[in-house]
Structure formats: structure tokens, C-alpha cells
Design an enzyme around this catalytic site. Structure first.
Site, PDB file in Angstrom:
ATOM      1  N   GLY A 183       0.899  -1.155   0.633  1.00 51.01           N
ATOM      2  CA  GLY A 183       0.081  -0.491  -0.095  1.00 51.01           C
ATOM      3  C   GLY A 183       1.102   1.512   0.452  1.00 51.01           C
ATOM      4  N   GLY A 184       1.462   1.331  -0.428  1.00 51.71           N
ATOM      5  CA  GLY A 184       3.159   2.270  -0.502  1.00 51.71           C
ATOM      6  C   GLY A 184       3.425   2.036   1.281  1.00 51.71           C
ATOM      7  CB  SER A 268       3.831  -3.704  -3.457  1.00 47.43           C
ATOM      8  OG  SER A 268       3.590  -2.569  -3.390  1.00 47.43           O
TER       9      SER A 268
END
Length: 587
Positions: A183-184, A268
Site C-alpha cells: 500500500g506504499g 510493493s
């Protein structure tokens, strides 16, 4: 492998492209202080997923033994701050929402994490703790929402907690796998269905931990120029993760884990957190292996620039990269203006209602991230070399083939023409004609959108190879590189090998993730091989096991790459010629 799936309640979920979605949370009913029968479990349960390999019965514990036990004394363990009570499901002891830090609201907002307040008696740890306050985007596409199968969550500032799955509360000294969610650095929660640690813990005989921590404006707002008390505010979200690792070091032995065999892994934005942790002096000694998965998936050439030139995109301030102090200070100044707070009253930020603060933070900055502040983060991670403080930590790093470029929610993209693909590649990556032809040669017979998709995902792969090369150059610990190419057949195959596709395979949760990948025999079989690689790496620092071809350590001269697909193979520098057509920007 036998298929097993709980069809009655899938209380976890999945998240799709994290740049577009974040989700909220149903609760699975669990009887407290009771021995739950199989029938009751079917009526209300936590979704299970497929059985670990080698289990012959739908009941892991054997015929007649309940799959779920929630009873005083059944799963209890002491921590440094008090006793916690979890539950046993399929022979795995699960503890959720265990505090590793104190409440971060009020005077603790923007401050380094504090220790939890000790408690008396056994603290109930059956359900997920709060997620960090965050902007929850609207869901307005039916197809995407189906594919996402969203979970739910409570959000709040008392969010410094973690979740533990373990096969036994004993002295077995199992490897510990600590998950940092994606989610960053802006949003996300650990309770997505494919993050669930039960099956991974059972199959690998490992302890699995996942962490909640501060994000976005509450985790990465640089107020250092306004008051010395906020000297660390720019990176408190990362300091939370280090505090959780310290908790693991001090407490995990009681959960059957080995504090000297801890692997951190993330995908991510979670990969960005792993990358950052490896460069933080305070984390030294708490991390012994690391996996960075699809970290550079969305940054495009900006991510390549961040790694090659040591800078991030000024427009965003961060591209899964790292912010300079002057950039993050400017963000803070704009936030004060947005909230009508004068600099001399900066402490008023601690009194702003959290929803208003997060909303304003979202307006000021879409993508948050750490600041290279010279304190908690002395240098840009992996620039110009891999961090010296983690030089002896082996690294597993790689990407999936299509990353964030797929057509779920936009089926019209499948009709892209060659001319359109070349024009878009020219706009985003450089010489579109040359790039297109090179990737078509690497993937013969591909349709224009397929060519475009793989080419657009390639800068992220370049970033991962840079990390592998810099880790290898230290000569202290190996790096292992992979490319996950297995494609989902859901929605006529339009997801392809999408961003996050490997997670149900790593966590061995393919059945829980059927809305995204389909609960197929081929998926389960590949999941066993992939999961076993990550477990072997956690145990030994080497991902090899008998179920795959020999996976050599990274060598920049040959770029050996494990290709994860229905047939796993090792290739030297796959599509290397095509990759070479994509250059860093010159600006």
C-alpha cells in the site's frame, strides 16, 4: 493436492491495485471460552484456504478433533508486557492485535513509538487490531471490486500491534517470517486474505508475524524544522516497524520462534519498507534475511532514476523511493496552510481530529514515504551501494511479469492497436517503436496490449536487478532473483501476471484468493513450490529445495533468474535484450 475451502464465510479479503483501493472490515464470529464443533465452525469461521501438503483429512488435527479451539488456557503465552490469549485453528496458534507499542494519539502523534502499557491477566487477542488512519478510496467499479474481494478494518491511532501464527508454544526455535504489508507508505492493512499466515506457518513449520504501523501523514510528516521535539517525525512510521522487530527479538521465543533467524518480507510498498529497514541502524541485529517483492513496480523510470541517481521525482516526492528533507519540509508547510495553523502553533496538529488530518494529508500529498533525515535513516537505501549495516543479510528479490498493467475494470484495453501501444510507450518510456519490437521479439505472438503491459512493467524489474547487483557487489551475502510469470485465468485471463499475484503462492493461500486467481489444482501445486522457496530462504538464507531446479545466486554477468510458472525454470537474463531498450530518463 486435495481441495479444501470454507464456503460459508471468507472474513479476510484481497486488495487490488493499491493505488486505487483500500477496504473496510467484517468480523468473523468466534465463540470465546468454548470448544467449537465442526458444525459451528462451518456456520461462522475464519476462511481457511487449502490444506498444507501431506495432510490427508479435512481436519488437520485428525478425525474427531475440532478445527477451531477458543478456550481459556488453550493458546496463551507471556510477553514482556503481559499475557495474551489467542485461538488454535488447524493446529496453528493464532494471536491477533498484540500490542508492540503504545497509543499514538494526542501528545504521542508524530512522536517515536512508545512501549505498550503493561496489563494484568490474559489479554484477549482473537481479532485484528486497528489499521493506521488512512484515506479509504471509493469502490466504483463492479468488476474490480469482485476481483478485489475487499476485507474490512477498523482504523485508528492505537494501531501499533501485530499478529502471530505459530505451530507451537515451545522451544523449537523455528524461523520467523515478518510480513510488512503493501500500500506504499500511505495505506494498507495486514488482514487481506492472501496475507493470512496460518497455511504458511503450518506448511513450513515457521512462525509468521504481520505488523500494523503508522502510514501517510501520521507516519511520515516532517515537522523537524518547527520544533526539536519533532526531530524524528518524518520517519515514525518506519520507527514503528523497527519497534515491532525489537518486540519480535524480545518475545518471539515464547511463541516457538528463533529471534536469531528472522526474515522480513514485503511486496510493493511493503518491499519499500523492507528496503528501508535494511538501511536503518536501529534495525541492525534484528534482521537475518530479507525479501523485496515487486517494490519498484509502479515507479516507472522515476524508480530507476531514484536508484541510479539517488533522487526521487520532485512532483511526487517519492516513487517507492525516498524523500529529501527539503521536500518533506515543504509538504509540512503546505499542510499547516491547509489546516490554517501558523508555524508557532505547530503543536495544534496533535489536536486536529484524525479524520480531518488524514483528509488534509491526502490533499497535500498522494504518495508518502520516508525522509533521508540523517537520523533514523542516514542514507538513501541502496544508493549508491547496498547498505553496509545489512551487508550480511541474504536478499530475495524479484517481480511479476505484468505488475500494475492489466485490464481488470477496463476490458476495452484488450483492443489496443500496435500503433496505440507504440505511441503510449513513446510517451512513457522512450523510443516506442524500438521498445515495442524488442518486446515482441522476446514474447513472440503477443497481442499489442500484452507487449505494452510487459514493457511498462520492465522498469520495475530493472530496479529489482539493481538491488540484486548492489547486494551481490558487497560480497558478504547472496542475492536471489526471480520473475513470476504465472497468469490468472479469471475474467478471461485479463489480470495476467498482475501486481500481487505471487502472494497467495508465497503464503499458500490460493483457495482463499480464488476471486483473483481461481482455486485450481495448478495454482495449488505451484503454491507448494513457491511457498517452500520462501520457507527454505527463511530457514537457511538459500531458497533451493528439491521441488525446483537449482536456483543459483545472482551474478550480474549472467543474471540467473528463477521463472515461477506451471513449469519452473532457471534462465539467464530473460528478455535482457528487450530490457536494454528502456533507459533512465535524462532529466
Amino acid at each position: 493436492m486435495t481441495k479444501e475451502r470454507d464456503r460459508t464465510a471468507q472474513a479476510h479479503g484481497a486488495d487490488i491495485n493499491r493505488r486505487n483501493f483500500l477496504f473496510k472490515a467484517p468480523v468473523a464470529a468466534v465463540g470465546i471460552g468454548a470448544l467449537v464443533s465442526m458444525n459451528a465452525l462451518e456456520a461462522a469461521s475464519v476462511a481457511t484456504g487449502q490444506k498444507p501438503a501431506g495432510t490427508g483429512s479435512a481436519n488437520y488435527s485428525g478425525a474427531g478433533v475440532p478445527r477451531l479451539i477458543v478456550q481459556d488456557g488453550a493458546a496463551e503465552v507471556d510477553t514482556a508486557y503481559g499475557r495474551v490469549r489467542g485461538f488454535i485453528r488447524n493446529d496453528i496458534r493464532t494471536f491477533r492485535g498484540v500490542p508492540y507499542g503504545g497509543d499514538t494519539s494526542g501528545p504521542n502523534r508524530f512522536m517515536p513509538p512508545t512501549k505498550p502499557t503493561p496489563w494484568k491477566g490474559a489479554r484477549s487477542s482473537l481479532y485484528w487490531g486497528q489499521g493506521s488512519p488512512q484515506v479509504v478510496p471509493k469502490r466504483d467499479n463492479d468488476e474490480v471490486t469482485f476481483f478485489a474481494n475487499p476485507p474490512a478494518a477498523e482504523y485508528g491511532e492505537n494501531c501499533l500491534c501485530l499478529n502471530v501464527w505459530t505451530p507451537g508454544l515451545d522451544n523449537a526455535k523455528r524461523p520467523v517470517m515478518v510480513w510488512m504489508h503493501g500500500g506504499g507508505f500511505s495505506f494498507g492493512i495486514p488482514q487481506l486474505c492472501f496475507y493470512d499466515g496460518e497455511n504458511l506457518s503450518h506448511r513450513g513449520d515457521v512462525v509468521v508475524v504481520s505488523i500494523h504501523h503508522r502510514l501517510n501523514v501520521v507516519g511520515f510528516l516532517n515537522l523537524a524544522s518547527y520544533s526539536s521535539k519533532y526531530a524524528d517525525s518524518a520517519n515514525v512510521g518506519m520507527m514503528d516497524l523497527v519497534a515491532a522487530l525489537k518486540w519480535v527479538h524480545e518475545n518471539i521465543a515464547g511463541f516457538g520462534g528463533d529471534p536469531d533467524k528472522v526474515m522480513i518480507l514485503g511486496q510493493s510498498g511493503g518491499g519499500g519498507k523492507v528496503m528501508t529497514t535494511l538501511a536503518m541502524p536501529a534495525a541492525k541485529g534484528f534482521v537475518h534475511r530479507a525479501a523485496i517483492q515487486s517494490m519498484a513496480s509502479s515507479g516507472g523510470r522515476a524508480m530507476m532514476d531514484a536508484l541510479l541517481k539517488g533522487r526521487s521525482d520532485p512532483a511526487e516526492g517519492v516513487a517507492y523511493g525516498f524523500t529529501r528533507p527539503e521536500q518533506s519540509a515543504d509538504v509540512a508547510a503546505r499542510l499547516l496552510t491547509e489546516l490554517n495553523i501558523i508555524p508557532s502553533h505547530v503543536d495544534d496538529l496533535q489536536k486536529v481530529p484524525i479524520d480531518r488530518l488524514v483528509e488534509a494529508g491526502g490533499k497535500i500529498r498522494g504518495s508518502w514515504g520516508p525522509t533521508v533525515d540523517g537520523r533514523s535513516l542516514p542514507n538513501t537505501p541502496f544508493y549508491p551501494t547496498a547498505p553496509e549495516i545489512s551487508a550480511d543479510v541474504p536478499l530475495l528479490v524479484g517481480n511479476v511479469l505484468n505488475e500494475n498493467v492489466y485490464s481488470v475494470g477496463h476490458p476495452e484495453l484488450e483492443n489496443m492497436t500496435e500503433t496505440e501501444a507504440k505511441a503510449l510507450l513513446t510517451k512513457t518510456l522512450g523510443d516506442g517503436d524500438t521498445i515495442y519490437e524488442a518486446f515482441l521479439k522476446a514474447y513472440p505472438g503477443s497481442r499489442p496490449y500484452d507487449v505494452y503491459s510487459v514493457a511498462m512493467a520492465t522498469p520495475g524489474r530493472q530496479g529489482s536487478l539493481i538491488l540484486a547487483e548492489r547486494k551481490t557487489a558487497q560480497g558478504r551475502a547472496p542475492a536471489y532473483n526471480y520473475l513470476f510469470t504465472w497468469k490468472s485465468k479469471i475474467l478471461n485471463g485479463r489480470p495476467r501476471s498482475f501486481h500481487m499475484v505471487e502472494l497467495p503462492f508465497v503464503f499458500y493461500t490460493t483457495d482463499l484468493s480464488e476471486a483473483r486467481i481461481g482455486a485450481t489444482d495448478e495454482a495449488r501445486e505451484l503454491a507448494g513450490r513457491v511457498c517452500d522457496c520462501w520457507v527454505a530462504f527463511a530457514r537457511t538464507g538459500n531458497p533451493n529445495h528439491p521441488g525446483i531446479p537449482h536456483w543459483p545466486a545472482y551474478d550480474p554477468r549472467t543474471v540467473p533468474t528463477m521463472i515461477f510458472d506451471n513449469v519452473c525454470t532457471v534462465k539467464n537474463d530473460p528478455s535482457g535484450e528487450a530490457r536494454g531498450t528502456i533507459k533512465p530518463s535524462t532529466t
